[in-house]
Structures are given as structure tokens and as C-alpha cells.
Motif scaffolding. Structure first.
Motif, mmCIF file in Angstrom:
data_model
loop_
_atom_site.group_PDB
_atom_site.id
_atom_site.type_symbol
_atom_site.label_atom_id
_atom_site.label_comp_id
_atom_site.label_asym_id
_atom_site.label_seq_id
_atom_site.Cartn_x
_atom_site.Cartn_y
_atom_site.Cartn_z
ATOM 1 N N ARG A 266 69.995 -1.744 50.420
ATOM 2 C CA ARG A 266 68.631 -2.162 50.720
ATOM 3 C C ARG A 266 68.156 -1.416 51.954
ATOM 4 O O ARG A 266 68.852 -1.382 52.962
ATOM 5 C CB ARG A 266 68.590 -3.661 50.965
ATOM 6 C CG ARG A 266 67.223 -4.172 51.260
ATOM 7 C CD ARG A 266 67.232 -5.665 51.405
ATOM 8 N NE ARG A 266 65.875 -6.107 51.619
ATOM 9 C CZ ARG A 266 65.491 -7.345 51.563
ATOM 10 N NH1 ARG A 266 66.359 -8.289 51.276
ATOM 11 N NH2 ARG A 266 64.243 -7.675 51.771
ATOM 12 N N LEU B 257 55.850 1.633 52.634
ATOM 13 C CA LEU B 257 56.552 0.958 53.720
ATOM 14 C C LEU B 257 55.958 1.270 55.085
ATOM 15 O O LEU B 257 56.356 0.692 56.093
ATOM 16 C CB LEU B 257 58.039 1.347 53.721
ATOM 17 C CG LEU B 257 58.869 0.850 52.551
ATOM 18 C CD1 LEU B 257 60.241 1.497 52.564
ATOM 19 C CD2 LEU B 257 58.983 -0.662 52.596
ATOM 20 N N ARG C 217 64.951 -1.161 54.631
ATOM 21 C CA ARG C 217 63.734 -1.827 55.095
ATOM 22 C C ARG C 217 63.217 -1.140 56.345
ATOM 23 O O ARG C 217 64.004 -0.617 57.132
ATOM 24 C CB ARG C 217 64.008 -3.288 55.454
ATOM 25 C CG ARG C 217 64.333 -4.153 54.285
ATOM 26 C CD ARG C 217 64.291 -5.599 54.668
ATOM 27 N NE ARG C 217 65.540 -5.984 55.306
ATOM 28 C CZ ARG C 217 65.825 -7.225 55.656
ATOM 29 N NH1 ARG C 217 64.952 -8.178 55.473
ATOM 30 N NH2 ARG C 217 66.978 -7.518 56.202
ATOM 31 N N ALA D 50 59.813 -4.719 59.180
ATOM 32 C CA ALA D 50 60.110 -5.708 58.140
ATOM 33 C C ALA D 50 61.405 -6.446 58.460
ATOM 34 O O ALA D 50 61.508 -7.662 58.256
ATOM 35 C CB ALA D 50 60.205 -5.046 56.773
#
Length: 82
Positions: A42, A24, A44, A48
Motif C-alpha cells: 500500500r 494523490l 499513501r 493521507a
């Protein structure tokens, strides 16, 4: 999609495995976006999440004109009236 088992400590800290952080592009101190989804959590990277938000906005923006140019013209017009 890869998965790994991790533990949540008493403070609620969840450690993201090093290989996931590398994938990432995350480093210590970076900000992440956490989203509650139907099937779980989730995580991120902030970049992103920004790209996803930009794609959503882009889907509603007209392609035949520049909203930025229109905004600049509007602001200049307002400034002239002041």
C-alpha cells in the motif's frame, strides 16, 4: 479501484503512474508511506498517512475535555516548580 501494471527496475524503483500521482497530489521529491499489507503493498501520500494516524488517535481521545489544554497546564505547573 483502478490498476495498472508497472515494472520494478534493478534498483527496486517502482514508478507510480502519472495519473495516480495526480490523484494523490504527489510531485517529484515528495515522501510517501509504504505499508506491507496482507494482500500486497500500500502506497499513501504522507498527508493521507498523517490523517489516518490522527483518526486513530482521535478514536482514543476523550471528547469531554481538551488534552492540549491539560498538557499546557501541566507544563506551566512544572515550569513554576523549577
Amino acid at each position: 479501484m483502478a490498476s495498472q501494471s508497472v515494472k520494478i527496475d534493478a534498483d527496486g524503483t517502482l514508478v507510480i503512474p502519472a495519473d495516480f500521482r495526480r490523484e494523490l497530489g504527489l510531485s517529484a521529491g515528495d515522501t510517501v508511506m509504504v505499508e506491507l499489507a496482507e494482500d500486497g503493498l500500500r502506497v499513501r501520500s504522507l498527508s493521507a498517512a498523517v490523517r489516518a494516524a490522527q483518526a486513530i488517535v482521535r478514536s482514543f481521545a476523550p471528547t469531554d475535555r481538551s488534552l492540549a489544554d491539560e498538557l499546557i497546564a501541566e507544563r506551566r505547573s512544572e515550569a513554576e516548580r523549577e
